[in-house]
Design an enzyme around this catalytic site. Structure first.
Site, PDB file in Angstrom:
ATOM      1  N   ASP A  14      -6.871  18.793  14.733  1.00 33.90           N
ATOM      2  CA  ASP A  14      -7.900  18.598  15.764  1.00 33.90           C
ATOM      3  C   ASP A  14      -7.723  17.240  16.446  1.00 33.90           C
ATOM      4  O   ASP A  14      -8.595  16.389  16.364  1.00 33.90           O
ATOM      5  CB  ASP A  14      -9.305  18.708  15.131  1.00 33.90           C
ATOM      6  CG  ASP A  14      -9.535  17.699  14.017  1.00 33.90           C
ATOM      7  OD1 ASP A  14      -8.541  17.153  13.466  1.00 33.90           O
ATOM      8  OD2 ASP A  14     -10.708  17.428  13.687  1.00 33.90           O
ATOM      9  N   ASP A  19      -4.418  12.675  13.745  1.00 41.54           N
ATOM     10  CA  ASP A  19      -3.656  13.930  13.863  1.00 41.54           C
ATOM     11  C   ASP A  19      -2.448  13.690  14.775  1.00 41.54           C
ATOM     12  O   ASP A  19      -1.328  14.132  14.473  1.00 41.54           O
ATOM     13  CB  ASP A  19      -4.503  15.036  14.533  1.00 41.54           C
ATOM     14  CG  ASP A  19      -5.777  15.337  13.804  1.00 41.54           C
ATOM     15  OD1 ASP A  19      -5.836  16.304  13.043  1.00 41.54           O
ATOM     16  OD2 ASP A  19      -6.753  14.576  13.996  1.00 41.54           O
ATOM     17  N   ASN A  43     -12.834  17.064  15.461  1.00 39.74           N
ATOM     18  CA  ASN A  43     -13.077  15.768  16.091  1.00 39.74           C
ATOM     19  C   ASN A  43     -13.740  15.944  17.456  1.00 39.74           C
ATOM     20  O   ASN A  43     -14.549  15.126  17.878  1.00 39.74           O
ATOM     21  CB  ASN A  43     -11.768  14.994  16.248  1.00 39.74           C
ATOM     22  CG  ASN A  43     -11.274  14.457  14.924  1.00 39.74           C
ATOM     23  OD1 ASN A  43     -12.083  14.084  14.063  1.00 39.74           O
ATOM     24  ND2 ASN A  43      -9.966  14.414  14.735  1.00 39.74           N
ATOM     25  N   THR A 127      -4.770  19.316   9.233  1.00 38.35           N
ATOM     26  CA  THR A 127      -5.345  17.971   9.350  1.00 38.35           C
ATOM     27  C   THR A 127      -6.696  17.983  10.057  1.00 38.35           C
ATOM     28  O   THR A 127      -7.135  16.956  10.583  1.00 38.35           O
ATOM     29  CB  THR A 127      -4.361  17.017  10.087  1.00 38.35           C
ATOM     30  OG1 THR A 127      -4.060  17.578  11.374  1.00 38.35           O
ATOM     31  CG2 THR A 127      -3.082  16.822   9.303  1.00 38.35           C
ATOM     32  N   PHE A 168     -15.251  14.401   6.350  1.00 34.25           N
ATOM     33  CA  PHE A 168     -15.506  15.100   7.612  1.00 34.25           C
ATOM     34  C   PHE A 168     -14.901  16.507   7.682  1.00 34.25           C
ATOM     35  O   PHE A 168     -15.597  17.483   7.995  1.00 34.25           O
ATOM     36  CB  PHE A 168     -14.997  14.240   8.789  1.00 34.25           C
ATOM     37  CG  PHE A 168     -15.201  14.860  10.140  1.00 34.25           C
ATOM     38  CD1 PHE A 168     -16.444  14.864  10.751  1.00 34.25           C
ATOM     39  CD2 PHE A 168     -14.136  15.452  10.814  1.00 34.25           C
ATOM     40  CE1 PHE A 168     -16.640  15.438  12.002  1.00 34.25           C
ATOM     41  CE2 PHE A 168     -14.314  16.032  12.060  1.00 34.25           C
ATOM     42  CZ  PHE A 168     -15.573  16.029  12.655  1.00 34.25           C
ATOM     43  N   ASN A 169     -13.594  16.642   7.433  1.00 40.79           N
ATOM     44  CA  ASN A 169     -12.939  17.945   7.642  1.00 40.79           C
ATOM     45  C   ASN A 169     -13.553  19.047   6.778  1.00 40.79           C
ATOM     46  O   ASN A 169     -13.639  20.200   7.202  1.00 40.79           O
ATOM     47  CB  ASN A 169     -11.434  17.860   7.343  1.00 40.79           C
ATOM     48  CG  ASN A 169     -10.683  17.066   8.393  1.00 40.79           C
ATOM     49  OD1 ASN A 169     -11.159  16.907   9.518  1.00 40.79           O
ATOM     50  ND2 ASN A 169      -9.519  16.551   8.027  1.00 40.79           N
ATOM     51  N   HIS A 241      -5.323   8.798   7.636  1.00 38.49           N
ATOM     52  CA  HIS A 241      -5.693  10.006   6.905  1.00 38.49           C
ATOM     53  C   HIS A 241      -4.653  11.117   7.101  1.00 38.49           C
ATOM     54  O   HIS A 241      -4.004  11.563   6.148  1.00 38.49           O
ATOM     55  CB  HIS A 241      -7.042  10.522   7.415  1.00 38.49           C
ATOM     56  CG  HIS A 241      -8.177   9.563   7.288  1.00 38.49           C
ATOM     57  ND1 HIS A 241      -8.661   9.153   6.072  1.00 38.49           N
ATOM     58  CD2 HIS A 241      -8.947   8.949   8.221  1.00 38.49           C
ATOM     59  CE1 HIS A 241      -9.684   8.345   6.262  1.00 38.49           C
ATOM     60  NE2 HIS A 241      -9.872   8.188   7.555  1.00 38.49           N
ATOM     61  N   ASP A 242      -4.544  11.582   8.330  1.00 42.09           N
ATOM     62  CA  ASP A 242      -3.732  12.772   8.585  1.00 42.09           C
ATOM     63  C   ASP A 242      -2.227  12.552   8.375  1.00 42.09           C
ATOM     64  O   ASP A 242      -1.544  13.464   7.863  1.00 42.09           O
ATOM     65  CB  ASP A 242      -4.014  13.310   9.998  1.00 42.09           C
ATOM     66  CG  ASP A 242      -5.455  13.798  10.130  1.00 42.09           C
ATOM     67  OD1 ASP A 242      -6.080  14.076   9.088  1.00 42.09           O
ATOM     68  OD2 ASP A 242      -5.952  13.895  11.268  1.00 42.09           O
TER      69      ASP A 242
HETATM   70  C1  BDR Z   1     -10.501  13.166   9.015  1.00 43.46           C
HETATM   71  O1  BDR Z   1     -11.545  13.338   9.977  1.00 43.46           O
HETATM   72  C2  BDR Z   1     -11.047  13.168  11.274  1.00 43.46           C
HETATM   73  O2  BDR Z   1     -11.887  12.340  12.025  1.00 43.46           O
HETATM   74  C3  BDR Z   1      -9.645  12.633  11.153  1.00 43.46           C
HETATM   75  O3  BDR Z   1      -8.820  13.154  12.172  1.00 43.46           O
HETATM   76  C4  BDR Z   1      -9.207  13.083   9.784  1.00 43.46           C
HETATM   77  O4  BDR Z   1      -8.595  14.357   9.834  1.00 43.46           O
HETATM   78  C5  BDR Z   1     -10.821  11.963   8.150  1.00 43.46           C
HETATM   79  O5  BDR Z   1     -12.037  12.149   7.480  1.00 43.46           O
HETATM   80 CA    CA Z   2      -7.898  15.345  11.917  1.00 37.90          CA
END
Ligand code: BDR
Ligand code: CA
Length: 316
Positions: A14, A19, A43, A127, A168-169, A241-242
């Site tokens: 996203d 990403d 996102n 991701t 979040f994801n 993160h990704d």
């Molecule tokens: C994840 O949430 C999104 O904002 C980032 O792209 C990442 O995949 C981190 O928590």
């Molecule tokens: Ca992401």
């Protein structure tokens, strides 16, 4: 020297700054046979993440089919993250307009097609919220055996970032995550446990800026933008993160991993979206996920900088 066999992958995300950086290093590495790019609502809305995906692919010269994903989570109300990624989902430097269009078919159909047609099993690099992968498993259960594994960024065994318990994801689409984690498909999980240690620091931004290519110029500005939010929270760098979900496939030696049986909380007053590991094996289940717990931060940053540097060699 014999060349290593490329790993067939679908990049599902996203974009999103991290990403976009994940896809940028995946393409640069030459270690993947990128069969398709598919987008998730997370996102930002699916319209925005799909537009961003097309712009990122155009920027980095990744000419593969791109398909628009499910417009919303399976059951939960949609949620976006403009505070982190901006109103466009990829705020910051101007990007090239897409040089091509998204496929006329949706992400789930495209995933099914490339998995069916691939000679080898396919790895899904996820991701964003896992809506598309879950929908794929529901619509095409016969393809499960053709998925090598899902290398995903999401969750956190110890804590969350969007709520105290949830990352979040996973929070955006907990039912999707539950379907994937319970599917039996092997999971490589890059949760906050590792991704918050995979910091790219301002000195690294500078190393990327100095490379002076069109792509590196965009990447350091993405990093600056992404870090702006994290700096206010006291981070010493931008958490990648990704990119961990990509780097762990090509440089597993940089990471510490442990196998756990991980459950996804889909309900709960405080813990919706939590990834709950069975630390002591009390449930008696075989592990369903290889969880990445730690990273050699300096080596990770060096690899990332080096991979971005490859665009200069090819005039991008
Ligand atoms: C994840 O949430 C999104 O904002 C980032 O792209 C990442 O995949 C981190 O928590
Ligand atoms: Ca992401």
């Amino acid at each position: 020297m014999t060349e290593q066999k490329r790993i067939p992958v679908i990049l599902d995300g996203d974009p999103g700054h991290d990403d976009a950086i994940a896809w940028t290093i995946a393409h640069a590495s030459g270690r993947f046979d990128i069969l398709a790019v598919t987008t998730a609502a997370g996102n930002q809305t699916i319209e925005k993440t799909t537009y961003n995906a097309l712009r990122v692919c155009t920027l980095i010269g990744l000419n593969v089919p791109v398909a628009r994903g499910c417009p919303r989570p399976l059951l939960t109300e949609p949620m976006n993250a403009p505070s982190v990624h901006g109103e466009s989902g990829l705020d910051g430097p101007p990007l090239p307009e897409p040089a091509f269009e998204a496929e006329p078919i949706g992400a789930v159909e495209l995933m099914a097609r490339v998995i069916r047609e691939s000679g080898d099993k396919v790895t899904i690099v996820s991701t964003g919220p896992m809506t598309n992968t879950a929908a794929l498993l529901i619509a095409h259960p016969e393809l499960k055996e053709r998925i090598e594994r899902v290398s995903m960024m999401g969750g956190g065994l110890l804590y969350g970032n969007w709520t105290p318990a949830a990352e979040f994801n996973i929070l955006v689409d907990p039912e999707a995550a539950k379907i994937v984690f319970e599917s039996g498909v092997p999971i490589l999980m890059a949760g906050l446990d590792v991704t918050e240690k995979a910091l790219v620091k301002p000195a690294d931004f500078e190393r990327i800026r100095e490379q002076g290519s069109a792509v590196s110029d965009i990447v350091w500005q993405w990093l600056e933008f992404f870090y702006r939010f994290h700096r206010t929270l006291g981070y010493e760098g931008a958490p990648m993160h990704d990119p961990c979900a990509v780097m762990a496939l090509i440089h597993p030696e940089l990471f510490t991993m442990r196998d756990y049986y991980v459950q996804i909380e889909t309900l709960g007053d405080y813990c919706k979206g939590a990834t709950v590991p069975d630390w002591h094996g009390t449930l008696g289940h075989a592990p369903n996920a290889t969880c990445i717990m730690d990273v050699d931060r300096d080596a990770f940053a060096d690899r990332l900088v080096e991979l971005i540097g490859r665009y200069k060699e090819v005039g991008r």
